[in-house]
Design a protein around this motif. Structure first.
Motif, mmCIF file in Angstrom:
data_model
loop_
_atom_site.group_PDB
_atom_site.id
_atom_site.type_symbol
_atom_site.label_atom_id
_atom_site.label_comp_id
_atom_site.label_asym_id
_atom_site.label_seq_id
_atom_site.Cartn_x
_atom_site.Cartn_y
_atom_site.Cartn_z
ATOM 1 N N GLY A 1 0.817 -1.212 0.000
ATOM 2 C CA GLY A 1 0.000 0.000 0.000
ATOM 3 C C GLY A 1 0.846 1.256 0.000
ATOM 4 N N GLU A 2 0.238 2.358 0.443
ATOM 5 C CA GLU A 2 0.895 3.664 0.411
ATOM 6 C C GLU A 2 2.133 3.745 1.297
ATOM 7 N N MET A 3 2.067 3.152 2.466
ATOM 8 C CA MET A 3 3.179 3.216 3.407
ATOM 9 C C MET A 3 3.942 1.898 3.367
ATOM 10 N N ASP A 4 5.208 1.968 3.738
ATOM 11 C CA ASP A 4 6.060 0.787 3.653
ATOM 12 C C ASP A 4 6.061 -0.059 4.924
ATOM 13 N N TYR A 5 5.867 0.599 6.077
ATOM 14 C CA TYR A 5 5.940 -0.091 7.362
ATOM 15 C C TYR A 5 4.823 0.385 8.277
ATOM 16 N N LEU A 6 4.428 -0.509 9.184
ATOM 17 C CA LEU A 6 3.505 -0.157 10.252
ATOM 18 C C LEU A 6 4.185 -0.527 11.555
ATOM 19 N N LEU A 7 4.326 0.449 12.446
ATOM 20 C CA LEU A 7 4.997 0.250 13.728
ATOM 21 C C LEU A 7 3.997 0.342 14.870
ATOM 22 N N HIS A 8 4.174 -0.486 15.884
ATOM 23 C CA HIS A 8 3.401 -0.380 17.129
ATOM 24 C C HIS A 8 4.374 0.176 18.157
ATOM 25 N N VAL A 9 4.062 1.356 18.661
ATOM 26 C CA VAL A 9 4.978 2.097 19.534
ATOM 27 C C VAL A 9 4.291 2.374 20.869
ATOM 28 N N VAL A 10 5.057 2.288 21.962
ATOM 29 C CA VAL A 10 4.554 2.668 23.284
ATOM 30 C C VAL A 10 5.407 3.800 23.838
ATOM 31 N N ALA A 11 4.792 4.609 24.706
ATOM 32 C CA ALA A 11 5.519 5.726 25.334
ATOM 33 C C ALA A 11 4.856 6.062 26.661
ATOM 34 N N ALA A 12 5.612 6.755 27.509
ATOM 35 C CA ALA A 12 5.106 7.151 28.822
ATOM 36 C C ALA A 12 4.019 8.214 28.706
ATOM 37 N N ASP A 13 4.159 9.095 27.723
ATOM 38 C CA ASP A 13 3.193 10.177 27.522
ATOM 39 C C ASP A 13 3.433 10.780 26.146
ATOM 40 N N PHE A 14 2.646 11.806 25.826
ATOM 41 C CA PHE A 14 2.763 12.404 24.500
ATOM 42 C C PHE A 14 4.132 13.045 24.288
ATOM 43 N N GLU A 15 4.690 13.640 25.332
ATOM 44 C CA GLU A 15 6.010 14.266 25.204
ATOM 45 C C GLU A 15 7.077 13.228 24.879
ATOM 46 N N ALA A 16 7.016 12.076 25.525
ATOM 47 C CA ALA A 16 7.968 11.003 25.245
ATOM 48 C C ALA A 16 7.791 10.480 23.822
ATOM 49 N N TYR A 17 6.532 10.376 23.387
ATOM 50 C CA TYR A 17 6.285 9.946 22.011
ATOM 51 C C TYR A 17 6.846 10.972 21.027
ATOM 52 N N ALA A 18 6.605 12.249 21.296
ATOM 53 C CA ALA A 18 7.107 13.306 20.405
ATOM 54 C C ALA A 18 8.626 13.264 20.325
ATOM 55 N N ALA A 19 9.278 13.031 21.458
ATOM 56 C CA ALA A 19 10.741 12.932 21.458
ATOM 57 C C ALA A 19 11.196 11.764 20.588
ATOM 58 N N PHE A 20 10.530 10.623 20.719
ATOM 59 C CA PHE A 20 10.860 9.470 19.877
ATOM 60 C C PHE A 20 10.651 9.813 18.401
ATOM 61 N N ALA A 21 9.493 10.387 18.091
ATOM 62 C CA ALA A 21 9.168 10.673 16.691
ATOM 63 C C ALA A 21 10.141 11.685 16.082
ATOM 64 N N LEU A 22 10.402 12.776 16.798
ATOM 65 C CA LEU A 22 11.223 13.853 16.243
ATOM 66 C C LEU A 22 12.724 13.572 16.302
ATOM 67 N N ARG A 23 13.176 12.937 17.375
ATOM 68 C CA ARG A 23 14.624 12.744 17.556
ATOM 69 C C ARG A 23 15.129 11.388 17.086
ATOM 70 N N ALA A 24 14.218 10.429 16.915
ATOM 71 C CA ALA A 24 14.671 9.094 16.514
ATOM 72 C C ALA A 24 14.046 8.677 15.179
ATOM 73 N N LEU A 25 12.728 8.545 15.151
ATOM 74 C CA LEU A 25 12.072 7.993 13.975
ATOM 75 C C LEU A 25 12.323 8.818 12.721
ATOM 76 N N LEU A 26 12.089 10.124 12.793
ATOM 77 C CA LEU A 26 12.259 10.962 11.602
ATOM 78 C C LEU A 26 13.718 11.088 11.165
ATOM 79 N N ARG A 27 14.639 10.683 12.031
ATOM 80 C CA ARG A 27 16.068 10.729 11.687
ATOM 81 C C ARG A 27 16.611 9.367 11.253
ATOM 82 N N MET A 28 15.756 8.369 11.244
ATOM 83 C CA MET A 28 16.207 7.044 10.808
ATOM 84 C C MET A 28 16.489 7.072 9.314
ATOM 85 N N PRO A 29 17.419 6.237 8.868
ATOM 86 C CA PRO A 29 17.792 6.225 7.447
ATOM 87 C C PRO A 29 16.599 5.993 6.538
#
Length: 158
Positions: A107-135
């Motif tokens: 389909g349109e996207m290549d991967y589907l991830l199931h992610v857990v976090a302590a709160d929205f701030e922790a999720y945002a940190a993961f998304a902005l500092r880790a996921l979006l910077r992955m190769p």
């Protein structure tokens, strides 16, 4: 060529259902539950393990009870499907403990991830500092779990 799945008889299916409900059953209790004596039951379990039907044993942990109440499903599109980009992305994903599961998708996207976090701030940190910077990551879309209506469960082995 893919290996064909092993043929499972009624007793194999009873064993699988019992172990999915309670992976801590003793050999004696499992044998009694499926109507076998312990030795033949243990041989069947070993055969199921060796064939990869039983891939592992694990405790089911409630993420919220260990401080990770926020769950998200994240669709990821890569900018390239070159082997080195995909391999680097897979390695980066494997290093992230907040990613519980990752699936290559059609389909349109290549991967589907199931992610857990302590709160929205922790999720945002993961998304902005880790996921979006992955190769190779070109685009992501996050959907947050509001209520788990039917959490992952038993594989139907009727």
């Amino acid at each position: 060529m893919a290996k064909s799945p092993p043929i499972l008889d009624r007793t194999d299916r009873l064993i699988l259902r019992a172990l999915q409900r309670d992976g801590r059953l003793s050999g004696v209790a499992l044998a009694a539950a499926v109507g076998l004596s312990p030795t033949p039951c243990a041989r069947r379990v070993k055969r199921l393990e060796d064939a990869g039907v039983i891939s592992r044993y694990a405790a089911v942990v409630d993420p919220a009870r260990v401080g990770l109440p926020l769950q998200a499903f994240v669709s990821v599109a890569l900018s390239s499907h070159a082997e080195e980009v995909v391999s680097a992305f897979h390695q980066a994903l494997a290093a992230r403990p907040e990613v519980l599961a990752a699936y290559a998708m059609s389909g349109e996207m290549d991967y589907l991830l199931h992610v857990v976090a302590a709160d929205f701030e922790a999720y945002a940190a993961f998304a902005l500092r880790a996921l979006l910077r992955m190769p190779g990551v070109k685009d992501t879309r996050s959907s947050f779990v509001l209520n788990a209506l039917k959490p992952g469960g038993e594989v139907p082995v009727a």
